[in-house]
Design a protein around this motif. Structure first.
Motif, PDB file in Angstrom:
ATOM      1  N   ASP A  45       0.935  -1.217   0.073  1.00  0.00           N
ATOM      2  CA  ASP A  45       0.047   0.033  -0.065  1.00  0.00           C
ATOM      3  C   ASP A  45       0.987   1.374   0.193  1.00  0.00           C
ATOM      4  N   VAL A  46       2.004   1.316   0.598  1.00  0.00           N
ATOM      5  CA  VAL A  46       3.151   2.342   0.444  1.00  0.00           C
ATOM      6  C   VAL A  46       3.496   2.537  -1.011  1.00  0.00           C
ATOM      7  N   VAL A  47       3.872   1.536  -1.491  1.00  0.00           N
ATOM      8  CA  VAL A  47       4.313   1.493  -2.803  1.00  0.00           C
ATOM      9  C   VAL A  47       3.372   2.122  -3.516  1.00  0.00           C
ATOM     10  N   ALA A  48       2.028   1.727  -3.638  1.00  0.00           N
ATOM     11  CA  ALA A  48       0.826   2.228  -4.426  1.00  0.00           C
ATOM     12  C   ALA A  48       0.579   3.619  -4.015  1.00  0.00           C
ATOM     13  N   ALA A  49       0.775   4.081  -3.031  1.00  0.00           N
ATOM     14  CA  ALA A  49       0.479   5.396  -2.371  1.00  0.00           C
ATOM     15  C   ALA A  49       1.617   6.374  -3.144  1.00  0.00           C
ATOM     16  N   ARG A 109       0.709   9.391  -5.569  1.00  0.00           N
ATOM     17  CA  ARG A 109       0.905  10.814  -5.354  1.00  0.00           C
ATOM     18  C   ARG A 109       2.083  11.461  -6.097  1.00  0.00           C
ATOM     19  N   THR A 110       2.958  10.619  -6.621  1.00  0.00           N
ATOM     20  CA  THR A 110       3.969  11.303  -7.548  1.00  0.00           C
ATOM     21  C   THR A 110       3.561  11.707  -8.967  1.00  0.00           C
ATOM     22  N   SER A 111       3.889  12.833  -9.242  1.00  0.00           N
ATOM     23  CA  SER A 111       3.786  13.099 -10.838  1.00  0.00           C
ATOM     24  C   SER A 111       5.075  12.550 -11.533  1.00  0.00           C
ATOM     25  N   LEU A 112       4.546  11.575 -12.409  1.00  0.00           N
ATOM     26  CA  LEU A 112       5.702  11.088 -13.191  1.00  0.00           C
ATOM     27  C   LEU A 112       6.235  11.982 -14.094  1.00  0.00           C
ATOM     28  N   HIS A 158      20.076   5.180 -10.810  1.00  0.00           N
ATOM     29  CA  HIS A 158      21.281   3.829 -10.285  1.00  0.00           C
ATOM     30  C   HIS A 158      20.834   3.322  -8.720  1.00  0.00           C
ATOM     31  N   LEU A 159      19.566   3.539  -8.365  1.00  0.00           N
ATOM     32  CA  LEU A 159      19.276   3.048  -6.917  1.00  0.00           C
ATOM     33  C   LEU A 159      18.546   1.744  -6.782  1.00  0.00           C
ATOM     34  N   THR A 160      18.581   0.961  -5.944  1.00  0.00           N
ATOM     35  CA  THR A 160      17.874  -0.052  -5.595  1.00  0.00           C
ATOM     36  C   THR A 160      16.464   0.333  -5.670  1.00  0.00           C
ATOM     37  N   PHE A 161      15.451  -0.600  -5.715  1.00  0.00           N
ATOM     38  CA  PHE A 161      14.149  -0.405  -5.478  1.00  0.00           C
ATOM     39  C   PHE A 161      13.620   0.305  -4.198  1.00  0.00           C
ATOM     40  N   ALA A 162      14.244  -0.058  -3.133  1.00  0.00           N
ATOM     41  CA  ALA A 162      13.797   0.430  -1.746  1.00  0.00           C
ATOM     42  C   ALA A 162      14.247   1.847  -1.631  1.00  0.00           C
ATOM     43  N   ASP A 163      15.401   2.165  -2.018  1.00  0.00           N
ATOM     44  CA  ASP A 163      16.038   3.628  -2.044  1.00  0.00           C
ATOM     45  C   ASP A 163      15.151   4.466  -2.895  1.00  0.00           C
ATOM     46  N   ALA A 164      14.708   3.751  -4.121  1.00  0.00           N
ATOM     47  CA  ALA A 164      13.787   4.966  -5.152  1.00  0.00           C
ATOM     48  C   ALA A 164      12.769   5.135  -4.144  1.00  0.00           C
ATOM     49  N   VAL A 165      12.008   4.131  -3.719  1.00  0.00           N
ATOM     50  CA  VAL A 165      10.816   4.239  -3.194  1.00  0.00           C
ATOM     51  C   VAL A 165      10.986   5.379  -1.766  1.00  0.00           C
ATOM     52  N   VAL A 184       7.739   5.563   4.650  1.00  0.00           N
ATOM     53  CA  VAL A 184       7.954   4.135   4.061  1.00  0.00           C
ATOM     54  C   VAL A 184       7.684   3.047   5.132  1.00  0.00           C
ATOM     55  N   GLU A 185       7.070   2.313   5.227  1.00  0.00           N
ATOM     56  CA  GLU A 185       6.841   1.217   6.192  1.00  0.00           C
ATOM     57  C   GLU A 185       6.951   0.000   5.452  1.00  0.00           C
TER      58      GLU A 185
END
Length: 642
Positions: free
Chosen positions: A8-12, A16-19, A80-87, A98-99
């Motif tokens: 749900d955090v990834v989805a949020a 909320r982020t403008s691509l 060049h980030l990991t998924f977690a760092d990008a989120v 982030v939870e």
């Protein structure tokens, strides 16, 4: 082991982020049609824009290099980030916490502490730079740079600074900015003694060490004064929550774009060597920070270079001093060579000059020529190994053969081994067959050990991970699925229909699409997307926000098909209004359904011909009824067209 970020955090974060806003920070976008933007791809060189963004769908795709995805994957790739760092970066941008599942990940207070430490590093970097530019005391540092061919503009480009000799100047400056002594010690900016905190670096030339995103995580300091109580020529920030010397490469923040574009990394030995290379036009140069180039550095470089293409491999070029220490460093690098798919090379100046001295004495072109004259690392390793022995004696030749044969046996490209076995024979002065036997024996010994090691480390096949977080697991990317051949009109029609399904599902007749059989699509990738649509609930289940619909389909396809899904989602259609899309999409559905029915009829008729109408009467009559149903269905579709 940190848990996965909650879904749900990834989805949020994505919601909320403008691509568009994120992409515009890196790409100049212009209108590319209704609901579409386009620009020059940031991931490969191109003259005509092929990078497309569909803000409404939250998707981007480059039709030149084939990269694509959502806002998270864009930040992952561009920084060049990991998924977690990008989120986490995007979450911080929109004010989300982030939870992680199962209590993993970074505690909230740790995230806040990291932000404070990074800000302290930024303030320190600015303070040091100002000292170098204006403090009378820093004349020694300015002279050091000038003597090596670096002017003020070069110092500013690389953020070079000067640490005052007083021992408390930076600590007082940061205290005045509200930082505590505990924070300064934790960041590696200050030390703690009986009289309290003091500056970690004093009377030294300072280089900021930045991570891949440009945040200052530490410093390197060069000795300037003979009376410096610390005799070490170079000091680096000690290990801190921000600075891990085994994972940081100096200059990577400046080199990452060139490394990614050229798929080449030049690894040099010092800060001034990085400066000299960049100023000479070798903008892929990086350096380690007080440690040997190791496995963690390799992971960082591999991710940026896309070191996964055995047909068109990337290049890693090591430059070493020509002395014994340099040769030893080259052999250490060769030991890590097997971790790369890329070709590894070594560039050593015969006179022993490092890139900084080479540029100072012979100019920029000499530095570029040094890299251009690189030789395969295994070739350098062979000659360096042989040089240790006295080839004038029989014992020396035997020892050289025994030492160098395993080096030849480790050459990744097996087709090169016979040629280098012949070279080894000539260099050592022995029979070619004897050299070949020695290399073959070394290869067998190595492969036997490799199999045992692989078996013990494997621990079974890894579990598959759905969705975007799969990339966190650190495995190699799957090979891309062959792209459909759009010269085939049937395949082109399939593609346009799937574009409609992903971009404008609301204009299509759900029943017609959901009734298509498993083999209605001829292209392998198109069948995979069709199956994913069905897994996501079929077209009848597309009544949801556009980004959620695309996400549902993307998650359901195999990893190797996911880039093609973003391609379909952003590729322009010949019409853009709903009425025109409805006509196009439904006509394509009928065309593909009719072709599928004709194929299925032919299969039934073929089956009937193989049956005995009397002996297999029950089966024959069932097939006949099936054929009649298919004929009626095709007739009904034809009436829709008429």
């Amino acid at each position: 082991m940190p848990g996965r970020i909650r879904a749900d955090v990834v989805a949020a974060v994505k919601e909320r982020t403008s691509l568009e806003d994120v992409v515009r920070e890196h790409v100049t976008l212009r209108t590319g049609g209704v609901g579409s933007l386009k620009g020059l791809c940031p991931f490969h060189d191109e003259k005509s824009p092929s990078f497309n963004v569909r803000p409404q769908l939250g998707a981007w795709h480059c039709f030149g290099c084939g990269e694509g995805g959502d806002v998270i994957s864009f930040v992952q790739k561009v920084d060049h980030l990991t998924f977690a760092d990008a989120v986490e970066r995007l979450a911080d941008r929109v004010g989300l916490q982030v939870e992680y599942e199962e209590g993993g990940g970074r505690p909230r207070e740790e995230v806040g502490r990291r932000t404070r430490l990074l800000e302290a590093g930024r303030v320190a970097e600015q303070f040091y730079a100002e000292q170098l530019a204006s403090a009378p005391e820093a004349v020694k540092g300015r002279q050091f740079l000038a003597e090596r061919g670096f002017d003020r503009a070069a110092a500013e480009r690389f953020g070079v600074g000067y640490a005052p000799r007083s021992g408390e100047a930076l600590t007082r400056h940061l205290r005045a900015r509200g930082y505590t002594d505990d924070e300064l010690v934790l960041a590696g900016l200050s030390g703690r003694g009986q009289r309290g905190a003091y500056d970690r670096f004093r009377g030294r030339l300072i280089w900021p060490i930045r991570d891949i995103t440009g945040d200052c995580v530490g410093f390197g300091a060069r000795r300037l004064y003979d009376d410096d109580r610390i005799e070490a020529k170079y000091l680096n920030t000690s290990e801190t929550p921000l600075f891990k010397k085994s994972q940081v490469l100096y200059g990577l923040d400046l080199a990452k774009k060139a490394v990614s574009t050229s798929r080449q990394a030049v690894v040099v030995e010092g800060y001034t060597d990085v400066m000299a290379c960049h100023l000479a036009g070798v903008e892929t140069a990086v350096a380690t920070c007080g440690t040997a180039f190791g496995s963690d550095h390799i992971k960082v470089v591999r991710r940026i270079m896309r070191d996964d293409d055995e047909v068109n491999p990337a290049e890693v070029v090591f430059t070493f001093d020509g002395d014994a220490a340099g040769r030893k460093a080259a052999l250490r690098a060769f030991a890590e060579d097997q971790r790369f798919v890329s070709q590894t090379y070594v560039a050593v100046e015969p006179s022993g000059l490092d890139p900084c001295d080479l540029r100072m004495q012979r100019g920029d072109e000499a530095v570029r020529d040094l890299v251009a004259r690189r030789v395969p690392l295994f070739e350098f390793a062979i000659t360096t190994t042989i040089a240790r022995f006295d080839l004038g004696t029989a014992v020396g030749r035997v020892q050289a053969l025994r030492a160098a044969a395993p080096v030849v046996a480790q050459i990744k490209d097996r087709s090169l081994r016979p040629e280098y076995a012949r070279r080894l024979a000539g260099l050592v002065g022995i029979d070619v067959e004897e050299a070949r036997r020695a290399v073959a024996a070394a290869a067998r010994a190595g492969e036997g050990g490799g199999r045992r090691g692989a078996g013990s480390a494997a621990g079974g096949s890894p579990a598959s991970v759905a969705g975007s977080q799969a990339g966190e697991q650190g495995g190699a990317a799957p090979p891309p699925m062959p792209r459909p051949d759009l010269r085939d009109p049937t395949v082109a029609a399939e593609r346009q229909l799937l574009q409609c399904v992903l971009q404008a599902p609301h204009v299509l007749e759900p029943h017609e699409f959901d009734a298509l059989g498993d083999d209605a699509f001829t292209a392998v990738a198109h069948r995979a997307v069709h199956q994913a649509v069905r897994a996501a609930g079929g077209l009848a289940g597309a009544d949801r926000p556009a980004g959620d619909w695309l996400e549902a389909v993307s998650v359901a396809v195999p990893d190797e098909v996911r880039p093609y899904v973003t391609d379909l989602a952003v590729a322009p259609l010949p019409v853009v209004d709903d009425e025109g899309l409805a006509r196009l999409g439904n006509a394509l559905q009928i065309e593909i359904a009719q072709r599928d029915l004709v194929r299925r009829e032919a299969e039934v008729h073929s089956r009937m011909q193989r049956l005995d109408a009397v002996g297999d009467a029950v089966v024959y009559m069932a097939a006949l009824r099936e054929a009649q149903v298919l004929v009626e269905r095709r007739r009904a579709l034809r009436e829709l067209v008429d």
